[in-house]
Scaffold this active site. Structure first.
Site, PDB file in Angstrom:
ATOM      1  N   LYS A 206       1.144  38.592 -58.747  1.00  0.00           N
ATOM      2  CA  LYS A 206       2.302  38.896 -59.589  1.00  0.00           C
ATOM      3  C   LYS A 206       3.608  39.011 -58.814  1.00  0.00           C
ATOM      4  O   LYS A 206       3.676  39.697 -57.797  1.00  0.00           O
ATOM      5  CB  LYS A 206       2.053  40.214 -60.335  1.00  0.00           C
ATOM      6  CG  LYS A 206       0.922  40.140 -61.358  1.00  0.00           C
ATOM      7  CD  LYS A 206       0.782  41.473 -62.071  1.00  0.00           C
ATOM      8  CE  LYS A 206      -0.289  41.402 -63.146  1.00  0.00           C
ATOM      9  NZ  LYS A 206      -0.443  42.715 -63.818  1.00  0.00           N
ATOM     10  N   GLY A 356      -4.355  44.987 -47.531  1.00  0.00           N
ATOM     11  CA  GLY A 356      -4.853  44.589 -48.841  1.00  0.00           C
ATOM     12  C   GLY A 356      -5.684  43.324 -48.812  1.00  0.00           C
ATOM     13  O   GLY A 356      -6.556  43.138 -47.959  1.00  0.00           O
ATOM     14  N   GLY A 380      -0.002  48.298 -50.081  1.00  0.00           N
ATOM     15  CA  GLY A 380       1.119  48.902 -50.800  1.00  0.00           C
ATOM     16  C   GLY A 380       2.021  49.701 -49.892  1.00  0.00           C
ATOM     17  O   GLY A 380       3.250  49.651 -50.000  1.00  0.00           O
TER      18      GLY A 380
END
Length: 399
Positions: A206, A356, A380
């Site tokens: 995204k 990640g 993050g």
């Protein structure tokens, strides 16, 4: 940055003292077997735990795993992690079947010098993630009672204002563990004066997840290479057909604006691998980005894109990579991620893999981890650090 370190704590002497270590043991578990599929985060905390054990501390480790809803949930138990941690440390890890209850109290009380205990998942207690200061503080009081000193070695959680990360350090003498210290040192290199050319590769699904870091990086990078599912929103912003590919319609105008402001810094794919379905055995082939059929979806970047991105990376002196180029978990759509990863390892540059899915891809594809400058444990947290945000866990250590 004025943070006391593990070496400061060790110099004071920890033999016979209880040291509470916040680790990030949030490892992926196989849904069928419950086995750990990637133990990278466990291995990352070993230097800190090993030093404390060797110094004779009574080490109490705490962590979260997954996203349970503030109550015990067997599928998120840390028991498999305790077993694996014991294997890696070469000594049994005593496991508490609760977080701050009877099992935790007795397990901690029974520790001998140089032994390690692991508490059950912190998020089995609603106080860990509570937005309420009082509830979070009450849980932090219970956790802090297990330690005479606190070490934060959970970089993957420092961007969370959680009890074990933010509130416990206010209650105990506190230091940064070896992993947290290394992460901050490395990421500060990227935000201060990176050697140029500075090239960033962003992937993942995204645009909305990466928008803040794109905004923060655009003025400072020399090239920004965009792949993964997020590239299709950018391609749509150029007026191209993207078929049934992942698309954030509400981000198209934002992407158009970013492209206009980027002064040519943003590089997008020129070809993609399209498939009939999101499945490992789906029929697929490679097409130019201006020829994506309306009934097919893109699941990887194509070979021409890999070659173009690799050429940009070969010129770099500093590289940051966050997010895979495609659905690397499926062999048919892993070539893009592998190609970019290999190009990064070949560049004469200081390279950082931003945690990640990127870190998972490096290991899943069998690539040599030592060929990258640094592999972060916090996706993050890494992004928020690069965005210039104040990270609660780091701020708590500075106080």
């Amino acid at each position: 940055m004025s943070i006391r370190t593990l070496d400061d704590l060790l110099a004071e002497g920890v033999s016979g003292r209880r040291v509470l270590v916040r680790a990030d043991l949030n490892v992926p578990l196989d849904k069928q077997t419950g086995a750990i599929s990637d133990d990278g985060r466990i291995r990352a905390v070993l230097p800190t735990l090993g030093a404390l054990v060797e110094a004779g501390a009574k080490v109490v480790v705490c962590s979260h795993l997954g996203r349970p809803k503030g109550a015990p949930d067997p599928q998120f138990s840390l028991r498999p992690v305790a077993d694996r941690l014991g294997e890696l440390l070469g000594a049994p890890v005593h496991f508490a079947t609760d977080t701050v209850g009877d099992s935790a109290r007795s397990t901690v009380a029974d520790l001998a010098d140089g032994q390690v205990a692991l508490l059950e998942n912190l998020r089995f207690n609603a106080g860990e993630t509570s937005k309420g200061e009082a509830e979070r503080g009450a849980f932090a009081d219970q956790l802090a009672a297990f330690g005479d000193a606190y070490v934060d070695d959970a970089f993957g959680a420092v961007h969370r204002k959680h009890a074990s990360v933010y509130d416990v350090p206010a209650r105990l003498p506190h230091v940064a563990g070896r992993l947290v210290l290394r992460e901050v040192e490395v990421l500060s290199k990227l935000t201060s004066e990176p050697e140029r050319p500075y090239v960033v590769v962003l992937g993942g699904s995204k645009v909305s997840d990466k928008l803040a870091v794109i905004e923060a990086l655009l003025p400072t990078v020399d090239r920004l290479l965009i792949g993964g599912g997020m590239c299709f929103t950018f391609l749509k912003a150029q007026g191209l057909e993207v078929g049934t590919s992942l698309l954030e319609k509400d981000m198209v105008e934002t992407c158009r604006n970013l492209l206009e402001r980027s002064a040519g810094k943003i590089m997008l794919p020129v070809d993609v691998v399209v498939a009939d379905a999101f499945a490992p055995d789906a029929a697929h082939d490679t097409v130019r980005v201006d020829g994506i059929p309306s009934h097919r979806l893109g699941l990887d970047v194509g070979p021409e894109t890999v070659a173009g991105f690799a050429a940009a990376l070969s010129q770099a002196k500093t590289i940051f990579w966050n997010g895979p180029m495609g659905v690397f978990e499926m062999a048919a759509f892993a070539a893009g991620t592998r190609g970019i990863a290999e190009a990064i390892t070949k560049a004469d540059a200081f390279s950082v893999v931003g945690g990640g899915d990127s870190a998972a891809a490096v290991r899943a594809l069998g690539l040599d981890e030592s060929s990258f400058g640094h592999i972060s444990t916090g996706g993050g947290a890494s992004l928020e650090y690069l965005e210039g945000k104040t990270l609660p866990g780091i701020a708590a250590l500075e106080n």
